[in-house]
Design a protein around this motif. Structure first.
Motif, PDB file in Angstrom:
ATOM      1  N   PHE A   1      32.036  54.338 -21.853  1.00 38.57           N
ATOM      2  CA  PHE A   1      32.112  53.050 -21.166  1.00 38.57           C
ATOM      3  C   PHE A   1      31.539  53.202 -19.767  1.00 38.57           C
ATOM      4  N   CYS A   2      31.059  52.092 -19.225  1.00 36.67           N
ATOM      5  CA  CYS A   2      30.590  52.088 -17.842  1.00 36.67           C
ATOM      6  C   CYS A   2      30.877  50.712 -17.240  1.00 36.67           C
ATOM      7  N   GLY A   3      31.486  50.691 -16.062  1.00 45.46           N
ATOM      8  CA  GLY A   3      31.879  49.446 -15.430  1.00 45.46           C
ATOM      9  C   GLY A   3      30.717  48.683 -14.816  1.00 45.46           C
ATOM     10  N   ILE A   4      30.945  47.383 -14.629  1.00 43.64           N
ATOM     11  CA  ILE A   4      30.035  46.529 -13.876  1.00 43.64           C
ATOM     12  C   ILE A   4      30.701  46.245 -12.540  1.00 43.64           C
ATOM     13  N   CYS A   5      30.047  46.665 -11.464  1.00 48.33           N
ATOM     14  CA  CYS A   5      30.625  46.629 -10.128  1.00 48.33           C
ATOM     15  C   CYS A   5      29.862  45.624  -9.255  1.00 48.33           C
ATOM     16  N   HIS A   6      30.517  45.132  -8.197  1.00 46.71           N
ATOM     17  CA  HIS A   6      29.835  44.229  -7.271  1.00 46.71           C
ATOM     18  C   HIS A   6      28.656  44.927  -6.594  1.00 46.71           C
ATOM     19  N   SER A   7      28.706  46.248  -6.474  1.00 49.91           N
ATOM     20  CA  SER A   7      27.555  46.973  -5.929  1.00 49.91           C
ATOM     21  C   SER A   7      26.344  46.824  -6.845  1.00 49.91           C
ATOM     22  N   ASP A   8      26.591  46.780  -8.156  1.00 45.93           N
ATOM     23  CA  ASP A   8      25.499  46.548  -9.098  1.00 45.93           C
ATOM     24  C   ASP A   8      24.884  45.165  -8.873  1.00 45.93           C
TER      25      ASP A   8
ATOM     26  N   VAL B   1      31.777  44.449 -23.019  1.00 44.68           N
ATOM     27  CA  VAL B   1      30.591  43.872 -23.653  1.00 44.68           C
ATOM     28  C   VAL B   1      29.710  45.001 -24.169  1.00 44.68           C
ATOM     29  N   PRO B   2      29.008  44.788 -25.291  1.00 42.59           N
ATOM     30  CA  PRO B   2      28.057  45.805 -25.739  1.00 42.59           C
ATOM     31  C   PRO B   2      26.871  45.875 -24.780  1.00 42.59           C
TER      32      PRO B   2
ATOM     33  N   ASP C   1      24.510  43.069 -24.411  1.00 42.22           N
ATOM     34  CA  ASP C   1      25.011  41.865 -23.740  1.00 42.22           C
ATOM     35  C   ASP C   1      25.412  42.136 -22.296  1.00 42.22           C
ATOM     36  N   VAL C   2      24.781  43.145 -21.666  1.00 43.21           N
ATOM     37  CA  VAL C   2      25.129  43.460 -20.286  1.00 43.21           C
ATOM     38  C   VAL C   2      24.897  42.262 -19.374  1.00 43.21           C
ATOM     39  N   GLY C   3      23.917  41.438 -19.688  1.00 41.32           N
ATOM     40  CA  GLY C   3      23.652  40.243 -18.899  1.00 41.32           C
ATOM     41  C   GLY C   3      24.826  39.292 -18.882  1.00 41.32           C
ATOM     42  N   GLU C   4      25.537  39.181 -19.998  1.00 40.70           N
ATOM     43  CA  GLU C   4      26.720  38.321 -20.066  1.00 40.70           C
ATOM     44  C   GLU C   4      27.837  38.895 -19.203  1.00 40.70           C
ATOM     45  N   GLY C   5      27.996  40.206 -19.216  1.00 44.89           N
ATOM     46  CA  GLY C   5      29.001  40.821 -18.353  1.00 44.89           C
ATOM     47  C   GLY C   5      28.693  40.600 -16.886  1.00 44.89           C
ATOM     48  N   ILE C   6      27.417  40.700 -16.527  1.00 50.94           N
ATOM     49  CA  ILE C   6      26.997  40.443 -15.146  1.00 50.94           C
ATOM     50  C   ILE C   6      27.316  39.000 -14.759  1.00 50.94           C
TER      51      ILE C   6
ATOM     52  N   VAL D   1      38.847  41.815 -13.064  1.00 55.59           N
ATOM     53  CA  VAL D   1      38.956  42.996 -12.213  1.00 55.59           C
ATOM     54  C   VAL D   1      37.747  43.878 -12.505  1.00 55.59           C
ATOM     55  N   ARG D   2      37.625  44.335 -13.746  1.00 54.31           N
ATOM     56  CA  ARG D   2      36.452  45.095 -14.171  1.00 54.31           C
ATOM     57  C   ARG D   2      36.069  44.707 -15.588  1.00 54.31           C
ATOM     58  N   ILE D   3      34.773  44.491 -15.781  1.00 58.28           N
ATOM     59  CA  ILE D   3      34.188  44.309 -17.103  1.00 58.28           C
ATOM     60  C   ILE D   3      33.403  45.580 -17.413  1.00 58.28           C
ATOM     61  N   LEU D   4      33.586  46.100 -18.619  1.00 61.47           N
ATOM     62  CA  LEU D   4      32.953  47.348 -19.014  1.00 61.47           C
ATOM     63  C   LEU D   4      31.800  47.102 -19.977  1.00 61.47           C
TER      64      LEU D   4
END
Length: 344
Positions: free
Chosen positions: A34-41, A318-319, A322-327, A338-341
């Motif tokens: 897994f890898c998180g989506i962060c506000h820094s991203d 999200v797979p 679908d990283v765009g949807e997580g963003i 809080v965090r989407i992975l």
């Protein structure tokens, strides 16, 4: 392998096929769980935070996974070990690095900004920056230790030097602020005041250990903070947003000699106000970024032994495709995450 690739010149990305990287000396190849989506991203995606490396890069710096291959000279690790890689690596050339003081590197390279990250099936990491994850810690929760929890830990323990019984205010109780609240309570801070615009976020902060949760637009906010602190003001305040308005409100809420720690980042300029008032208050303002690699191990033990509960920190998975949807969900605060992975 499949990987997200961001073109930092056009700020566009796609998920595409790229070669699986080969670990060099001192490196390991990690199969990403897994890898998180962060506000820094998000800051890299919108150009707020400039790229530090190649024009095309893989994002993602909050990763967990298993070792898939070892590079030359790696000892103490085996294929299959459950690990979290550090979200940065020392430059190896600055005066601190040359005397092996890597924790104070002055040119730290950030994962996903200076070199490829982990929104991919595999990622490379330096063996010296790995943390072993206990078997009873989920890989989902392990992933967010690499920034979403360790950065607040560093802010609370190292930068703020928070002590038992000190009063705390947290501006912005989202992905970072949520964990500041939990960690401040864990070290014995009291009372803890969470400040956020979102009612859902304020309630979550109360559920996770805040003693009071206030809307930053509340005209009675200063009076309520004075009341809960017995008229003294806050010993420590954390600005997890990084805007001028949150910084100034947090600064104004400090008691005499209080510390304000800036954790959130934006492009806005910050002001301390009249020098006479600032000096008379003996206030301290401290900037914070990141953590020490050893902090991840401490947090992993806290989760493993039940001292720290991160079960509410995973707001969705999200797979990779679908990283765009997580963003989007993080950008629009859809569901107050809080965090989407990302799961490659």
């Amino acid at each position: 392998m499949r990987a997200q690739r961001l073109d930092t010149r056009t700020l566009t990305f796609e998920v595409t096929d790229v070669p699986v990287p080969t670990p060099g000396p001192g490196e390991v190849l990690i199969r990403v769980a897994f890898c998180g989506i962060c506000h820094s991203d998000l800051s890299l995606l919108d150009g707020t935070f400039p790229a530090m490396g190649p024009a095309v890069i893989t994002q993602g710096h909050e990763a967990s996974g298993t070792i898939a291959a070892l590079g030359e000279g790696v000892v103490g690790w085996e294929v299959g070990d459950r690990v979290v890689p550090a979200a940065g690596r020392p430059c190896g050339r600055c005066p601190h690095c040359l005397r092996a003081d890597y924790g104070h590197c002055t040119a730290l390279q950030l994962m996903a900004f200076a070199y490829d990250g982990a929104w991919a099936e595999y990622t490379l990491a330096q063996a010296l920056g790995l943390t072993r994850i206990p078997d009873n810690v989920s890989m989902e929760q392990a992933a967010i230790l690499a920034d979403a929890v360790s950065t607040p830990y560093g802010a609370v323990v190292h930068t703020a030097e928070l002590k038992v019984g000190e009063s705390v205010g947290v501006w912005g109780a989202g992905g970072v602020g949520t964990h500041v609240v939990q960690l401040a309570r864990l070290v014995g801070a009291t009372p803890i005041v969470a400040v956020d615009l979102d009612e859902t976020v304020r309630q979550r902060a109360l559920d996770l250990g805040a003693d009071l949760a206030l809307d930053s637009r509340d005209p009675e906010l200063p009076a309520k903070i004075r009341e809960i602190t017995g008229g003294l003001g806050l010993d420590a305040a954390f600005d997890a947003v990084g805007l001028a308005v949150t910084f100034e409100q947090a600064l104004a809420s400090l008691g005499n000699g209080g510390r304000l720690v800036g954790v959130g980042m934006s492009a806005e300029e910050l002001r301390l106000g009249p020098s006479m008032m600032f000096n008379l208050s003996r206030a301290q303002v401290r900037g914070h970024l990141g953590y020490e690699v050893a902090d991840i191990g401490v947090l992993a033990r806290l989760v493993s032994t039940g001292r720290l509960d991160l079960s509410r920190s995973i707001s969705g998975v999200v797979p990779l495709e679908d990283v765009g949807e997580g963003i989007r969900r993080l950008q629009e605060r859809d569901g107050s995450p809080v965090r989407i992975l990302v799961q490659p």
